[in-house]
Design a protein around this motif. Structure first.
Motif: not given
Length: 155
Positions: A131-142
């Motif tokens: 979940x933490x890594x997915x959140x970091x990916x979300x931030x990068x995509x954003x």
């Protein structure tokens, strides 16, 4: 594709959730018997037979393992990739809830197996890390989406 940091984060999520299919999440001791909780359910370690199937956990883990892999290859459609990452976070939260359900309730529902002790393995902690890594990916995509919008305004 691989130059973007969110691709690496999504790859880590894929690897961690894929490992959940292979590694047991916990071990339950009851007298002289021992059972293992895997993504497929409770398995008796003496003969390797399944005791209680966990179809919901299995389906959720498989979907959570495949979705970030699909999202990696949608790097040109950033908005869709962003939405898939949000769905992935919901799936990972579901995996975590299923794990908690089977650890607390599933082992106690086995009538002929009194649980005296249990211990969690490292695979039980893969969903929160994912979940933490997915959140970091979300931030990068954003960040990519906002960068492209700002470049479009300049033109």
């Amino acid at each position: 594709m691989i130059q973007r940091i969110q691709t690496l984060y999504l790859l880590l999520v894929t690897i961690l959730t894929g490992l959940m299919l292979l590694l047991p999440a916990g071990t339950f001791l009851g007298g002289t018997e021992e059972m293992r909780l895997t993504a497929f359910g409770f398995i008796d370690t003496a003969d390797g037979t399944p005791v209680l199937h966990a179809y919901g956990l299995t389906a959720t883990v498989i979907a959570a393992a495949l979705l970030p892999l699909v999202a990696i290859f949608l790097y040109k459609k950033r908005l869709l990739q962003f939405r898939l990452c949000v769905v992935e976070m919901v799936l990972l939260a579901g995996v975590l809830l299923f794990e908690v359900y089977y650890v607390w309730g599933g082992a106690r529902s086995l009538a002929d197996f009194p649980v005296s002790a249990w211990k969690l393995s490292a695979a039980a902690f893969f969903p929160p890390v994912s979940i933490v890594f997915d959140y970091l990916a979300l931030r990068g995509i954003r960040k990519d989406i906002l960068l492209l919008k700002s470049l479009d305004r300049i033109r």
